[in-house]
Write an enzyme that holds these catalytic residues in place. Structure first.
Site, PDB file in Angstrom:
ATOM      1  N   ASP A  37       0.825  -1.012   0.077  1.00 53.55           N
ATOM      2  CA  ASP A  37       0.015   0.075  -0.034  1.00 53.55           C
ATOM      3  C   ASP A  37       0.773   1.272  -0.139  1.00 53.55           C
ATOM      4  O   ASP A  37       1.472   1.638   1.164  1.00 53.55           O
ATOM      5  CB  ASP A  37      -1.026   0.076   1.136  1.00 53.55           C
ATOM      6  CG  ASP A  37      -1.980   1.337   1.145  1.00 53.55           C
ATOM      7  OD1 ASP A  37      -2.933   0.912   0.732  1.00 53.55           O
ATOM      8  OD2 ASP A  37      -1.505   2.299   1.698  1.00 53.55           O
ATOM      9  N   GLU A  39       2.146   5.102  -0.214  1.00 52.26           N
ATOM     10  CA  GLU A  39       1.637   6.737  -0.023  1.00 52.26           C
ATOM     11  C   GLU A  39       2.299   7.503  -0.888  1.00 52.26           C
ATOM     12  O   GLU A  39       3.430   7.220  -1.186  1.00 52.26           O
ATOM     13  CB  GLU A  39       1.794   7.102   1.499  1.00 52.26           C
ATOM     14  CG  GLU A  39       1.119   6.229   2.640  1.00 52.26           C
ATOM     15  CD  GLU A  39      -0.483   6.084   2.142  1.00 52.26           C
ATOM     16  OE1 GLU A  39      -1.208   7.152   1.662  1.00 52.26           O
ATOM     17  OE2 GLU A  39      -1.100   4.950   2.472  1.00 52.26           O
ATOM     18  N   ASP A 151      -2.314   1.337  -6.667  1.00 55.10           N
ATOM     19  CA  ASP A 151      -1.050   1.400  -6.355  1.00 55.10           C
ATOM     20  C   ASP A 151      -0.138   0.701  -7.364  1.00 55.10           C
ATOM     21  O   ASP A 151       0.978   1.501  -7.836  1.00 55.10           O
ATOM     22  CB  ASP A 151      -0.975   0.533  -5.175  1.00 55.10           C
ATOM     23  CG  ASP A 151      -1.607   0.803  -3.834  1.00 55.10           C
ATOM     24  OD1 ASP A 151      -1.242   1.446  -3.263  1.00 55.10           O
ATOM     25  OD2 ASP A 151      -2.911   0.801  -4.178  1.00 55.10           O
ATOM     26  N   HIS A 208      -4.164   5.911   6.458  1.00 52.18           N
ATOM     27  CA  HIS A 208      -3.430   6.489   5.501  1.00 52.18           C
ATOM     28  C   HIS A 208      -1.729   6.443   5.718  1.00 52.18           C
ATOM     29  O   HIS A 208      -0.999   7.158   5.198  1.00 52.18           O
ATOM     30  CB  HIS A 208      -3.935   7.866   5.089  1.00 52.18           C
ATOM     31  CG  HIS A 208      -5.043   7.908   4.572  1.00 52.18           C
ATOM     32  ND1 HIS A 208      -5.408   7.454   3.217  1.00 52.18           N
ATOM     33  CD2 HIS A 208      -6.241   8.331   5.208  1.00 52.18           C
ATOM     34  CE1 HIS A 208      -6.757   7.523   3.171  1.00 52.18           C
ATOM     35  NE2 HIS A 208      -7.198   8.296   4.247  1.00 52.18           N
ATOM     36  N   ASP A 213      -1.721   0.651   6.689  1.00 52.36           N
ATOM     37  CA  ASP A 213      -2.874   0.300   5.649  1.00 52.36           C
ATOM     38  C   ASP A 213      -2.477  -1.114   5.165  1.00 52.36           C
ATOM     39  O   ASP A 213      -3.440  -2.108   4.859  1.00 52.36           O
ATOM     40  CB  ASP A 213      -2.642   1.077   4.407  1.00 52.36           C
ATOM     41  CG  ASP A 213      -3.404   2.544   4.788  1.00 52.36           C
ATOM     42  OD1 ASP A 213      -4.249   2.436   5.933  1.00 52.36           O
ATOM     43  OD2 ASP A 213      -3.513   3.487   3.940  1.00 52.36           O
TER      44      ASP A 213
END
Ligand code: AMP
Ligand code: MG
Ligand code: MG
Length: 259
Positions: A37, A39, A151, A208, A213
């Site tokens: 995941d 960011e 992603d 987040h 996550d």
């Protein structure tokens, strides 16, 4: 096609009786799953700015036990827009200091591949085409899991293209857990947190945060497995040319090249 037919076609028909009997894990195609995941840089109004990965986490889930057996985690320096927006720091909790002390994406990808090699050796993990050639050995099949296609299908894919970086081939196919969840439980989840809540699971850690996550997505994948869902790859970027299409293409190019 009705919802039931779609579910059957995707092999997602619930089999809670089998799940309760404890045979669910043996029915999984993948002995291991790697949940990712990212960011990325973001703005309240991004305009034409494209996202760059700033946090790259990956967790290795054993689909027989539900245990996370290994983790990879690094912060990544954005280079197109090196200064994080206040909005991004507020959303992700990632600070300017953390990304400044991180590594460029190219280095991150080679560190990630090193980790992949290590777990491949330790756990006898195989990916993609190697799964077929190792089907008789004790090798464990593995693929990636993400929440939505963003992603791997958008963020990393286009960033590697823009920066002319070679994206590892193993990241070309994955399981979109959101799509799988929607079909298996026949309901549209409200984000990862909403999906967990609907199943009575509380989100652990900070929403987040890439690592939190990823861990929570792994918990959700384990819950789907326990409920009898056989997880399958939902997306592949590898080009597959069917035999007939290949034949037609060869005919067309023959015609084009014949003087
Ligand atoms: P997530 O995995 O949901 O934390 O989101 C991944 C990335 O998508 C974030 O790091 C942001 O770059 C972007 N993102 C998520 N939610 C928003 C939002 N509400 N507004 C703008 N960008 C977002
Ligand atoms: Mg996400
Ligand atoms: Mg996230």
């Amino acid at each position: 096609m009705g919802a039931g037919a779609v579910r059957r076609q995707l092999g997602l028909a619930r089999s809670s009786a089998r799940a309760r009997s404890g045979t669910r894990a043996a029915r999984q195609r993948f002995g291991y799953l790697i949940v990712i995941d990212f960011e990325a840089t973001c703005w309240r109004d991004a305009g034409r700015r494209a996202p760059e990965v700033v946090e790259f986490p990956a967790v290795l889930l054993n689909t027989s036990t539900g245990e996370i057996e290994s983790e990879f985690h690094t912060y990544v320096q954005p280079q197109e827009h090196p200064i994080l927006s206040e909005f991004c720091t507020e959303l992700t909790g990632i600070t300017q200091n953390q990304v400044d002390e991180g590594v460029p994406l190219s280095i991150c990808l080679s560190q990630f591949l090193k980790w992949i090699k290590k777990i491949q050796m330790e756990k006898k993990i195989v990916f993609g085409a190697d799964i077929l050639s190792n089907s008789t050995s004790e090798a464990k099949a593995c693929t990636f899991v993400t929440w939505t296609d963003w992603d791997l299908g958008v963020c990393l894919h286009y960033e590697c293209k823009r920066k002319q970086l070679r994206k590892p081939d193993i990241l070309n196919s994955w399981i979109d857990l959101k799509a799988t969840y929607r079909v298996f439980y026949n309901r549209k989840p409200k984000g990862l947190n909403g999906a967990l809540q609907d199943l009575g699971i509380a989100f652990t850690g900070r929403e987040h945060s890439g690592l939190d996550d990823s861990r929570n997505t792994a918990r959700l994948a384990w819950r789907l497995i326990c409920d009898g869902c056989v997880l399958k790859v939902t997306k592949s970027l590898d080009e597959v040319i069917p035999k007939t299409a290949g034949y037609l293409l060869s005919k067309i190019s023959f015609c084009l090249w014949t003087p």
